[in-house]
Design a protein around this motif. Structure first.
Motif, PDB file in Angstrom:
ATOM      1  N   ALA A 283      84.036   4.275 -61.029  1.00  0.00           N
ATOM      2  CA  ALA A 283      83.850   5.515 -60.288  1.00  0.00           C
ATOM      3  C   ALA A 283      82.369   5.704 -59.976  1.00  0.00           C
ATOM      4  N   ARG A 284      82.059   5.967 -58.714  1.00  0.00           N
ATOM      5  CA  ARG A 284      80.666   6.202 -58.311  1.00  0.00           C
ATOM      6  C   ARG A 284      80.235   7.628 -58.643  1.00  0.00           C
ATOM      7  N   GLU A 285      81.203   8.523 -58.732  1.00  0.00           N
ATOM      8  CA  GLU A 285      80.959   9.933 -59.036  1.00  0.00           C
ATOM      9  C   GLU A 285      82.194  10.463 -59.742  1.00  0.00           C
ATOM     10  N   ASP A 286      82.136  11.693 -60.211  1.00  0.00           N
ATOM     11  CA  ASP A 286      83.316  12.291 -60.831  1.00  0.00           C
ATOM     12  C   ASP A 286      84.415  12.442 -59.783  1.00  0.00           C
ATOM     13  N   VAL A 287      85.625  11.956 -60.111  1.00  0.00           N
ATOM     14  CA  VAL A 287      86.752  11.995 -59.170  1.00  0.00           C
ATOM     15  C   VAL A 287      87.982  12.522 -59.900  1.00  0.00           C
ATOM     16  N   GLU A 288      88.712  13.430 -59.254  1.00  0.00           N
ATOM     17  CA  GLU A 288      89.957  13.922 -59.839  1.00  0.00           C
ATOM     18  C   GLU A 288      91.137  13.334 -59.075  1.00  0.00           C
ATOM     19  N   ILE A 289      92.032  12.657 -59.813  1.00  0.00           N
ATOM     20  CA  ILE A 289      93.237  12.057 -59.237  1.00  0.00           C
ATOM     21  C   ILE A 289      94.400  12.347 -60.174  1.00  0.00           C
ATOM     22  N   ALA A 290      95.489  12.854 -59.612  1.00  0.00           N
ATOM     23  CA  ALA A 290      96.699  13.157 -60.378  1.00  0.00           C
ATOM     24  C   ALA A 290      96.400  14.032 -61.597  1.00  0.00           C
ATOM     25  N   GLY A 291      95.475  14.969 -61.430  1.00  0.00           N
ATOM     26  CA  GLY A 291      95.141  15.882 -62.516  1.00  0.00           C
ATOM     27  C   GLY A 291      94.219  15.301 -63.567  1.00  0.00           C
ATOM     28  N   ILE A 292      93.770  14.048 -63.372  1.00  0.00           N
ATOM     29  CA  ILE A 292      92.880  13.381 -64.312  1.00  0.00           C
ATOM     30  C   ILE A 292      91.477  13.331 -63.708  1.00  0.00           C
ATOM     31  N   THR A 293      90.471  13.710 -64.481  1.00  0.00           N
ATOM     32  CA  THR A 293      89.088  13.594 -64.025  1.00  0.00           C
ATOM     33  C   THR A 293      88.486  12.304 -64.543  1.00  0.00           C
ATOM     34  N   ILE A 294      88.129  11.441 -63.624  1.00  0.00           N
ATOM     35  CA  ILE A 294      87.492  10.165 -63.955  1.00  0.00           C
ATOM     36  C   ILE A 294      86.000  10.348 -63.727  1.00  0.00           C
ATOM     37  N   ARG A 295      85.217  10.191 -64.774  1.00  0.00           N
ATOM     38  CA  ARG A 295      83.790  10.444 -64.697  1.00  0.00           C
ATOM     39  C   ARG A 295      83.031   9.278 -64.055  1.00  0.00           C
ATOM     40  N   ALA A 296      81.905   9.597 -63.454  1.00  0.00           N
ATOM     41  CA  ALA A 296      81.051   8.575 -62.847  1.00  0.00           C
ATOM     42  C   ALA A 296      80.715   7.487 -63.866  1.00  0.00           C
ATOM     43  N   GLY A 297      80.879   6.242 -63.450  1.00  0.00           N
ATOM     44  CA  GLY A 297      80.573   5.111 -64.319  1.00  0.00           C
ATOM     45  C   GLY A 297      81.729   4.621 -65.153  1.00  0.00           C
ATOM     46  N   GLU A 298      82.817   5.418 -65.228  1.00  0.00           N
ATOM     47  CA  GLU A 298      83.968   4.972 -66.025  1.00  0.00           C
ATOM     48  C   GLU A 298      84.739   3.878 -65.289  1.00  0.00           C
ATOM     49  N   ALA A 299      85.372   3.017 -66.077  1.00  0.00           N
ATOM     50  CA  ALA A 299      86.131   1.896 -65.522  1.00  0.00           C
ATOM     51  C   ALA A 299      87.570   2.306 -65.240  1.00  0.00           C
ATOM     52  N   VAL A 300      88.106   1.747 -64.169  1.00  0.00           N
ATOM     53  CA  VAL A 300      89.498   1.971 -63.782  1.00  0.00           C
ATOM     54  C   VAL A 300      90.143   0.603 -63.579  1.00  0.00           C
ATOM     55  N   VAL A 301      91.289   0.385 -64.199  1.00  0.00           N
ATOM     56  CA  VAL A 301      92.026  -0.863 -64.056  1.00  0.00           C
ATOM     57  C   VAL A 301      93.294  -0.589 -63.261  1.00  0.00           C
ATOM     58  N   LEU A 302      93.374  -1.151 -62.064  1.00  0.00           N
ATOM     59  CA  LEU A 302      94.547  -0.984 -61.226  1.00  0.00           C
ATOM     60  C   LEU A 302      95.561  -2.067 -61.583  1.00  0.00           C
ATOM     61  N   ALA A 303      96.654  -1.657 -62.226  1.00  0.00           N
ATOM     62  CA  ALA A 303      97.706  -2.600 -62.624  1.00  0.00           C
ATOM     63  C   ALA A 303      98.693  -2.734 -61.464  1.00  0.00           C
ATOM     64  N   THR A 304      98.353  -3.562 -60.498  1.00  0.00           N
ATOM     65  CA  THR A 304      99.196  -3.681 -59.298  1.00  0.00           C
ATOM     66  C   THR A 304     100.584  -4.209 -59.628  1.00  0.00           C
ATOM     67  N   VAL A 305     100.691  -5.052 -60.654  1.00  0.00           N
ATOM     68  CA  VAL A 305     102.013  -5.575 -61.013  1.00  0.00           C
ATOM     69  C   VAL A 305     102.920  -4.461 -61.504  1.00  0.00           C
ATOM     70  N   ALA A 306     102.320  -3.424 -62.093  1.00  0.00           N
ATOM     71  CA  ALA A 306     103.092  -2.267 -62.543  1.00  0.00           C
ATOM     72  C   ALA A 306     103.359  -1.317 -61.384  1.00  0.00           C
ATOM     73  N   ALA A 307     102.349  -1.076 -60.564  1.00  0.00           N
ATOM     74  CA  ALA A 307     102.512  -0.176 -59.415  1.00  0.00           C
ATOM     75  C   ALA A 307     103.588  -0.681 -58.461  1.00  0.00           C
ATOM     76  N   ASN A 308     103.703  -1.992 -58.330  1.00  0.00           N
ATOM     77  CA  ASN A 308     104.716  -2.580 -57.451  1.00  0.00           C
ATOM     78  C   ASN A 308     106.133  -2.430 -58.001  1.00  0.00           C
TER      79      ASN A 308
END
Length: 391
Positions: A283-308
């Protein structure tokens, strides 16, 4: 340390996704986990949430303090941050502008006839052999390698050399092996591109040689294209064959009606689990998605195999159905600004393979029990060490 779910999740079947993803998605589509490196990250298992993050420029691959950034693995390619936050977007946009024409749907469609010729030639060679054979070595690997050599302008006689380097680059457990191989791939690719300046051709490396870019950036692009341009497709062919063999009703439908090939390829891409490594973003800045606040600098792992396999998007998502009506495209190639440039190329190759393989070899089957196949667990792109078949 807080007690968090630990990646990677256990799975009993190398062809299936870990059931833990479904369990977590039922609670929250974005959940805090701990990576294999011991760092905290947000795991995204929901389709809509993953697609949203792919399209959101507030997430990127770079990090302001890369030396302390959370890591997903020891992969030199996708295990941690890359690039400079100040220039990442400009470099990404320049990269897309330069390469999009080379990988356009029209250009890839024009290449389809040549790909079909290559497939026919490989199947001819297979017919001359006494089974069993390793399909991985006779078809799955040589086809994407041949295609990427022609498209990029890489000498085909170097295939064993750069394939060996790619194997080392894909290691997610040994950082020294991965980093050393990446350096060798950049050195090799740079040499080929520089040679194109004196003797250009009608290929992507010649386009790079003519581009008004710093040598360092050209080298980075060239090395990435050579690795990504063949490695994932090799394993996708292997997995596609296994999916069809494990679902004989779908295989018989495909044999009866070759017009189902495009849909079959998309369904393979949706359900295939080459690897559960995931796609790492910061995250480049604080971002709110689906009610979750992801802080700047935090890592996000997109599990595409699960999303599919999100049941809110795909009815009966774990079922392999080559006639599935799809309103929402899978995320195997990413989405929006992060959509894979090589998607059209991969589709051309996969359609050529699965439009011909079982027509030419209608009795093709595994020569060993599927449990005896050896997964490449240490590889970024997953896959198997071999695929013994008979007919």
């Amino acid at each position: 340390m807080s007690v968090l779910p630990q990646l990677p999740f256990e799975r009993a079947d190398a062809l299936d996704v870990s059931p833990m993803y479904k369990t977590m998605r039922a609670k929250e589509p974005i959940t805090k986990v701990r990576t294999p490196m011991g760092d905290e990250a947000w795991l995204v298992t929901g389709y809509e949430q993953a697609r949203s993050i792919f399209a959101d420029e507030r997430f990127g691959r770079s990090h302001p303090t890369p030396e302390t950034a959370p890591r997903l693995s020891n992969s030199v390619l996708l295990g941690g941050p890359s690039g400079d936050p100040a220039t990442e977007k400009a470099e990404h946009d320049r990269f897309r502008r330069l390469l999009t024409p080379a990988f356009s749907a029209r250009r890839m469609q024009a290449l389809s006839g040549r790909v079909e010729q290559l497939v026919d030639g490989l199947l001819d060679r297979m017919e001359e052999q006494a089974p069993p054979i390793d399909l991985h070595e006779w078809l799955s690997a040589p086809l994407p390698i041949s295609v990427i050599c022609e498209l990029l302008g890489v000498p085909y006689e170097d295939r064993d050399h750069f394939r060996s380097i790619a194997e080392d680059m894909g290691d997610v457990t040994d950082p020294e092996r991965s980093a050393s191989a990446y350096a060798r791939m950049k050195t090799y690719s740079r040499g080929v591109v520089l040679a194109k300046r004196a003797d250009p051709g009608e290929d992507v490396y010649s386009d790079l040689a003519r581009a008004d870019l710093p040598d360092e950036e050209i080298t980075y692009i060239a090395a990435g294209l050579l690795f990504a341009g063949h490695e994932t497709t090799v394993n996708q062919i292997d997995h596609g064959v296994l999916l069809l063999l494990n679902n004989p009703d779908q295989l018989e439908a495909l044999k009866r009606d070759p017009s189902l090939v495009p849909g079959a390829v998309e369904e393979m891409l949706r359900v295939t689990v080459l690897s559960e490594h995931g796609v790492l973003r910061y995250a480049r800045e604080d971002v709110e998605i689906a009610g979750i606040t992801i802080r700047a600098g935090e890592a996000v792992v997109l599990a595409t195999v699960a999303a599919n396999r999100d049941e809110r998007v795909y009815p009966d998502p774990d079922r392999f159905d080559i006639t599935r009506e799809v309103r929402n495209p899978h995320l195997a190639f990413g989405y929006a600004i992060r959509f894979c440039l090589g998607a059209n190329l991969a589709r051309v190759e996969l359609r050529a393979v699965f439009g011909s393989l079982f027509q030419r070899f209608p009795k093709l089957r595994l020569a060993v029990p599927v449990e005896e196949l050896t997964p490449r667990a240490d590889q970024l792109t997953g896959g198997f060490t071999g695929l013994p078949v008979t007919w």
